[in-house]
Write a protein that holds these residues in place. Structure first.
Motif, PDB file in Angstrom:
ATOM      1  N   ALA A 143       2.062  -3.437   6.633  1.00  0.00           N
ATOM      2  CA  ALA A 143       0.887  -2.558   6.590  1.00  0.00           C
ATOM      3  C   ALA A 143      -0.342  -3.215   5.958  1.00  0.00           C
ATOM      4  N   ASN A 151      10.964  10.033  -6.207  1.00  0.00           N
ATOM      5  CA  ASN A 151      10.224   9.073  -7.039  1.00  0.00           C
ATOM      6  C   ASN A 151      10.024   9.541  -8.470  1.00  0.00           C
ATOM      7  N   GLY A 153       4.754   5.719   0.243  1.00  0.00           N
ATOM      8  CA  GLY A 153       6.076   6.164  -0.196  1.00  0.00           C
ATOM      9  C   GLY A 153       5.986   6.901  -1.519  1.00  0.00           C
TER      10      GLY A 153
HETATM   11  N1  LIG Z   1       0.326  -2.473  10.965  1.00  0.00           N
HETATM   12  C1  LIG Z   1      -0.208  -1.407  10.392  1.00  0.00           C
HETATM   13  N2  LIG Z   1      -0.884  -1.518   9.232  1.00  0.00           N
HETATM   14  C2  LIG Z   1      -1.394  -0.412   8.655  1.00  0.00           C
HETATM   15  C3  LIG Z   1      -1.348   0.856   9.284  1.00  0.00           C
HETATM   16  C4  LIG Z   1      -0.652   0.919  10.518  1.00  0.00           C
HETATM   17  O1  LIG Z   1      -0.532   2.005  11.121  1.00  0.00           O
HETATM   18  N3  LIG Z   1      -0.094  -0.215  11.038  1.00  0.00           N
HETATM   19  N4  LIG Z   1      -1.913   1.946   8.704  1.00  0.00           N
HETATM   20  C5  LIG Z   1      -2.804   1.784   7.573  1.00  0.00           C
HETATM   21  C6  LIG Z   1      -2.814   3.025   6.775  1.00  0.00           C
HETATM   22  S1  LIG Z   1      -3.760   4.313   7.334  1.00  0.00           S
HETATM   23  C7  LIG Z   1      -2.132   3.150   5.598  1.00  0.00           C
HETATM   24  S2  LIG Z   1      -2.313   4.563   4.671  1.00  0.00           S
HETATM   25  C8  LIG Z   1      -1.326   2.044   5.073  1.00  0.00           C
HETATM   26  C9  LIG Z   1       0.046   2.509   4.576  1.00  0.00           C
HETATM   27  O2  LIG Z   1       0.799   1.466   4.092  1.00  0.00           O
HETATM   28  P1  LIG Z   1       2.211   1.759   3.394  1.00  0.00           P
HETATM   29  O3  LIG Z   1       1.995   2.702   2.274  1.00  0.00           O
HETATM   30  O4  LIG Z   1       2.845   0.470   3.066  1.00  0.00           O
HETATM   31  O5  LIG Z   1       2.950   2.467   4.617  1.00  0.00           O
HETATM   32  P2  LIG Z   1       4.264   3.228   5.090  1.00  0.00           P
HETATM   33  O6  LIG Z   1       5.007   2.328   6.007  1.00  0.00           O
HETATM   34  O7  LIG Z   1       3.866   4.519   5.665  1.00  0.00           O
HETATM   35  O8  LIG Z   1       5.153   3.569   3.814  1.00  0.00           O
HETATM   36  C10 LIG Z   1       5.509   2.628   2.882  1.00  0.00           C
HETATM   37  C11 LIG Z   1       6.951   2.667   2.446  1.00  0.00           C
HETATM   38  O9  LIG Z   1       7.276   3.874   1.758  1.00  0.00           O
HETATM   39  C12 LIG Z   1       8.676   3.982   1.829  1.00  0.00           C
HETATM   40  N5  LIG Z   1       9.101   5.309   1.351  1.00  0.00           N
HETATM   41  C13 LIG Z   1       9.314   6.424   2.064  1.00  0.00           C
HETATM   42  N6  LIG Z   1       9.710   7.428   1.249  1.00  0.00           N
HETATM   43  C14 LIG Z   1       9.754   6.936   0.004  1.00  0.00           C
HETATM   44  C15 LIG Z   1      10.087   7.493  -1.287  1.00  0.00           C
HETATM   45  O10 LIG Z   1      10.427   8.657  -1.426  1.00  0.00           O
HETATM   46  N7  LIG Z   1      10.005   6.673  -2.349  1.00  0.00           N
HETATM   47  C16 LIG Z   1       9.634   5.371  -2.247  1.00  0.00           C
HETATM   48  N8  LIG Z   1       9.562   4.653  -3.355  1.00  0.00           N
HETATM   49  N9  LIG Z   1       9.320   4.823  -1.057  1.00  0.00           N
HETATM   50  C17 LIG Z   1       9.383   5.601   0.052  1.00  0.00           C
HETATM   51  C18 LIG Z   1       8.959   3.685   3.269  1.00  0.00           C
HETATM   52  O11 LIG Z   1      10.303   3.299   3.467  1.00  0.00           O
HETATM   53  C19 LIG Z   1       7.970   2.570   3.581  1.00  0.00           C
HETATM   54  O12 LIG Z   1       8.575   1.287   3.548  1.00  0.00           O
HETATM   55  O13 LIG Z   1      -1.143   1.041   6.056  1.00  0.00           O
HETATM   56  C20 LIG Z   1      -2.346   0.636   6.694  1.00  0.00           C
HETATM   57  N10 LIG Z   1      -2.037  -0.537   7.466  1.00  0.00           N
END
Ligand SMILES: Nc1nc2c(c(=O)[nH]1)N[C@H]1C(S)=C(S)[C@@H](COP(=O)(O)OP(=O)(O)OC[C@H]3O[C@@H](n4cnc5c(=O)[nH]c(N)nc54)[C@H](O)[C@@H]3O)O[C@H]1N2
Ligand SMILES: Nc1nc2c(c(=O)[nH]1)N[C@H]1C(S)=C(S)[C@@H](COP(=O)(O)OP(=O)(O)OC[C@H]3O[C@@H](n4cnc5c(=O)[nH]c(N)nc54)[C@H](O)[C@@H]3O)O[C@H]1N2
Ligand code: SF4
Ligand code: SF4
Ligand code: FES
Ligand SMILES: [Mo]
Length: 894
Positions: free
Chosen positions: A386, A429, A504
């Motif tokens: 991400a 969490n 998460g």
């Molecule tokens: N390639 C790519 N990049 C992106 C995006 C995209 O759509 N694609 N979107 C963008 C946007 S808008 C955003 S907001 C960011 C998001 O970026 P991240 O926050 O990294 O995104 P997610 O994959 O939604 O979630 C992160 C992690 O949270 C974990 N998780 C789920 N539930 C829980 C929990 O209860 N506790 C804990 N500790 N972890 C948990 C999941 O397993 C996942 O690995 O990425 C941005 N970048």
């Protein structure tokens, strides 16, 4: 710092101890060819093109020779040796190696400088052929000089290890480590190998790239919140290449598959180029005049009847200036605070939680503090997919020996490299963070001096923590007690620990509590603000989600986080806008839909958000759009939301417009028009102005630069930000209150920004998530991101990224798959209490039993018809991470 003094062509130079002769030569203002060297990579000194003379020693490779006191280096007089080295390299290449455009080949530039030409009648080496299997990286083996820079870039910058050198002697050439074609290798398409290749052996495919570059535009990536600086090369208003800027302040010459390669959507055949108006139930093309006049007339009526009948969703994909204008349109022209942005769906709990704890709603430290931390706690974030450039830099630090604790139910790629991986059940969490805090207190790992001087609430927190011994936390979360203790000790014993976190933590019923209890850990350790650590840093998602909120596209906050409820702030804006700012906070996105469903909302303007694909519980979102009498949508494409609208405005994308974005660490950066938008397409900025003009109003600030200037006058936090200054000085971190303020990369150096100057520890109990599994819905669905696609996928699905990942899957643990009787690639139907979706199974042991994972980048897969309308109790952020589902195999007959 110790310095070394030496002579370069008779000139005295000083370099830091540990520098090389190459550094000294550069310090003397001279340049050398360095074909096997990249400052960011380990040195191999194999090409001999950087040879210099050292008096008393003879020839030496400048790149690998340490600078020592008293060395006498000859550069000019040793030109012949370097020419010879270049000539030897060229002799092993086909003559066309020197036909590569100079802007794409260091070899060509150096040969021109040294007067080396292709030898006449040289014997060509055997044709080694091309690898054209990958959509974004082309290998021309005949141009490979086996310098190995690509191999090292992949390993050391990207952290992927996809490449190797094969063959011996003159026949050595780069190849994917897996042996087969590039497209089937471990490559994640970051482009780092292409960036560093000095010959053009690795390049972007396409005929355009055989031509010289006509124009270069420096801009900021419009995908994720990392905010990579990019150089966009164009010819005749068409993009040739997008490459990371070597001096990019966040990305330092690196990027990812999206920013680097995923721009093909701009020229997609189904790009909208004319406004659409729904007539007799069908969206039909209309002129700009018709569409803006129609919208203006309807909005004027609605406003005159009840300003709060209007609501606007502004876009975290759009610029600051567009967001500023959008909220001004809602407040000053329509007279309502009903304006919000997709921060609601992702990091609203960060804004609320961090502001309540520390005073301001942004991350506390600059990203570069990663370089001075000695331990990282990465919670609920998967930056490898991400925020790939962040993921790579965290990986590099881990390779340097920095400790890493990952808290994530899935085995993410950084979890594989972690010292400790805690795998809590989704939604637990708060118990885990309280458990870590319990251990910090119990083991004497709290900084009591810091707590006394800079915080409040320690006593209440201690009382609460008594309920969170590791054994109890293990029962709630599934995290083994001993792992929890080890993780707390690792974080607690670090001298300068950093916390990074993502969705998460936030996208939960108790997301704000998650942020606050996570922040407690930094406070207990004295690792934030006036303390020594690297703070608490949300990895904010969209390119400009920080900025959309900064600009006041929020129902309760004006530009610069001034409260709508504060009369002085309303006055300040009101004077500048020559309008009365309505005193009552407006509706949040979920409340806007609610108001539409119950008839209170008469018009909804959705700028750059595909609410039907990406908001939770899409069945009820559709009901809202159907019920709302006027839905207006600005988009590049006929997204599901645009298709459901009454008026659609075709708009420009980030590569086609001018303005600024704010990245995840509060950095204002310039966005510049690299190509003109297609004929008929306007910017969101221009659309807002045009509709206002038809309503007989002038929104002021005619250009993006003027909008930023006006924002600086109403928002003290950004008082010193302006386009001319960003153009001159580069990125600036807010707060930046005046033209002479250098900006504030690191917050709270003396005191926290709360009214009492203290950070507020939060004693928040663990409360269960909104969705729980039962006999009917036995699996827990987590949703999140895949590296290849971006959110609704509207852009990345219209590029060759579709070849990298063609469809959505549901990731299932092998034991669960066996129990369900499904194999890899089988179709299954997922059902939740809210909807259904059909997906193909991907079996992976990265999942825990009982938990499954899906992305949401293919609206056709309808993953968001599964998710619930449960939301964070403080901010209304959806609980995207916890949905109870059942899974049935679909039997394909025939
Ligand atoms: N390639 C790519 N990049 C992106 C995006 C995209 O759509 N694609 N979107 C963008 C946007 S808008 C955003 S907001 C960011 C998001 O970026 P991240 O926050 O990294 O995104 P997610 O994959 O939604 O979630 C992160 C992690 O949270 C974990 N998780 C789920 N539930 C829980 C929990 O209860 N506790 C804990 N500790 N972890 C948990 C999941 O397993 C996942 O690995 O990425 C941005 N970048
Ligand atoms: N199940 C599940 N759902 C989620 C999430 C999750 O983790 N799980 N994450 C949520 C999160 S964090 C977010 S941020 C949202 C993101 O959801 P969205 O904001 O809806 O997603 P995007 O695809 O980024 O962009 C929406 C639309 O904006 C258009 N667009 C792009 N640039 C511009 C522009 O400059 N102007 C205009 N007017 N339009 C533009 C695109 O074509 C696209 O149709 O998704 C949320 N949905
Ligand atoms: S594109 Fe990136 S991941 Fe792929 S081989 Fe090159 S450096 Fe490695
Ligand atoms: S890491 Fe984010 S900002 Fe950088 S190139 Fe990739 S999508 Fe763009
Ligand atoms: S750059 Fe020094 S030997 Fe190649
Ligand atoms: Mo997001």
């Amino acid at each position: 710092m110790a310095v070394v003094k030496l002579l370069v062509d008779g000139r005295q130079v000083e370099v830091a101890a540990g520098a090389t002769v190459l550094d000294a030569v550069r310090a003397a203002g001279l340049a050398l060819p360095t074909l096997c060297h990249d400052d960011r990579l380990t040195t191999v000194a194999s090409c001999r093109t950087c040879l210099v003379g050292i008096t008393g020693r003879g020839p030496a490779a400048a790149c690998s020779t340490p600078a020592e006191d008293g060395l006498r280096i000859t550069v000019e007089a040793s030109r012949a040796m370097r020419r010879e080295a270049l000539r030897a390299i060229v002799a092993g290449l086909p003559a066309r190696a020197l036909d590569v455009p100079a802007d794409r080949s260091e070899l060509v530039r150096q040969c021109a400088d040294y007067g080396v030409t292709a030898p006449a009648g040289s014997v060509l080496p055997p044709e080694r052929g091309n690898d054209h299997s990958h959509p974004y990286v082309k290998l021309d083996r005949d141009l490979c000089i086996a310098c190995g820079r690509c191999v090292r870039a992949c390993a050391e910058i990207q952290g992927t290890f996809a490449l190797t050198l094969v063959g011996r002697g003159a026949a050595t050439v780069v190849a994917p480590g897996t042996g087969g074609p590039w497209a089937e290798s471990d490559c994640v398409s970051c482009g780092a190998c292409v960036n560093t290749c000095p010959t053009g052996a690795l390049s972007e495919p396409g005929l355009l790239n055989l031509l010289p570059i006509e124009r270069q535009t420096r801009t900021t990536c419009g995908y994720c919140g990392v905010g990579c600086s990019l150089e966009v090369a164009t010819r005749d208003n068409v993009i040739m290449t997008v490459r990371p800027a070597a001096d990019g302040s966040v990305n330092r010459g690196h990027a990812c598959v999206k920013g680097r390669f995923a721009h093909g959507f701009l020229g997609s055949a189904d790009r909208l180029t004319t406004p659409l108006i729904r007539r007799d139930g069908t969206l039909t093309p209309a002129s700009w005049e018709e569409a803006t006049t129609y919208v203006a007339a309807r909005l004027s009526e609605i406003r005159d009847a009840d300003p709060d009948g209007f609501a606007l969703i502004s876009s975290a994909r759009a610029t600051n200036e567009e967001n500023y204008l959008a909220q001004k349109f809602a407040r000053a022209l329509m007279g309502t605070n009903n304006v919000d942005n997709c921060a609601r769906l992702c990091h609203a709990p960060s804004a609320a939680g961090l502001a309540a704890t520390f005073g301001l709603g942004g991350g506390t430290n600059p990203f570069d503090d990663l370089d001075r931390c000695d331990a990282i706690l990465l919670a609920g974030a998967n930056p490898t997919a991400a925020h790939p450039v962040v993921g790579s830099r965290i990986f590099q630090r881990v390779m340097d020996g920095v400790r890493l604790v990952v808290v994530d139910p899935r085995r993410t790629s950084l979890a594989r490299h972690a010292d400790i991986h805690l795998r809590p059940r989704p939604g637990t969490n708060v118990a885990v963070f309280n458990g870590l805090a319990h251990v910090l207190a119990r083991e004497g790992l709290v900084d009591t001096d810091f707590l006394d001087a800079h915080t409040s609430g320690y006593e209440e927190l201690l009382a609460l923590l008594g309920d969170y011994p590791p054994e109890r936390v293990a029962g709630i979360s599934g995290v083994p007690a001993e792992d929890l203790v080890r993780a707390a000790v690792m974080y607690g014993q670090a001298a300068a620990p950093a916390i990074f976190y993502g969705l998460g933590v936030t996208e939960h019923r108790h997301g704000t509590d998650g942020v606050r209890t996570l922040s407690n850990l930094a406070l207990l350790r004295g690792a934030v603000g006036p303390g020594a650590g690297a703070g608490v840093n949300p990895l904010r998602g969209q390119n400009n989600v920080q900025g959309a909120s900064d600009m006041g596209a929020l129902p309760d906050l004006l530009p610069g986080y001034q409260k709508v409820l504060d009369p002085a702030a309303r006055d300040r804006c009101g004077v500048a806008w020559q309008a009365d700012v309505p005193p009552r906070p407006g509706l949040r996105i979920p409340q806007m839909f609610e108001a539409a469903r119950n008839g209170a909302s008469k018009a909804l303007w959705v700028i750059g958000e595909d609410v039907l694909a990406t908001d939770p519980d899409s069945t009820s979102v559709r009901a809202a759009l159907t019920a709302c009498p006027l839905v207006i949508c600005n988009d590049l494409f006929l997204s599901p939301t645009a298709a459901a609208a009454d008026v659609v405005f075709p708009v420009a994308a980030w590569l086609e417009k001018d303005g600024t974005f704010v990245n995840f660490d509060r950095r204002f950066q310039r966005v510049r028009e690299a190509v003109a938008p297609p004929a008929g397409v306007r910017t969101d900025f221009a659309v807002l102005h045009a509709v206002a003009a038809r309503m007989g109003a002038d929104l002021g600030c005619a250009t993006p630069a003027e909008a930023m200037a006006e924002c600086a006058t109403v928002a003290p936090l950004f008082g010193g930000i302006s386009h001319p200054r960003l153009d001159r000085d580069g990125p600036l971190h807010w707060p930046c209150g005046s033209a002479d303020s250098p900006g504030t990369p690191r917050l709270y150096q003396d005191r926290f920004a709360t009214p009492d100057g203290l950070a507020h520890l939060a004693a928040r109990p663990y409360l269960p998530p909104g969705e729980e599994c039962d006999a009917e819905f036995p699996f827990l669905l987590i949703t999140g991101r895949r590296g290849e696609h971006y959110n609704s996928g509207s852009m990345t699905r219209r590029t060759h990224n579709l070849r990298l990942l063609a469809e959505e899957t549901v990731d299932v643990e092998p034991g669960d798959a066996a129990a369900l009787g499904v194999r890899d690639g089988d179709l299954v139907r997922l059902g939740s209490r809210h909807g259904t979706a059909v997906l193909r199974v991907r079996i992976t042991d990265d999942m825990e039993p009982g938990q499954v994972f899906a992305g949401f980048h293919f609206p056709g897969a309808t993953v968001n018809s599964l998710t619930s309308s449960v939301e964070d109790e403080v901010t209304g952020c959806p609980e995207y991470k916890v949905t109870a589902v059942h899974i049935f195999r679909i039997r394909v007959t025939g």
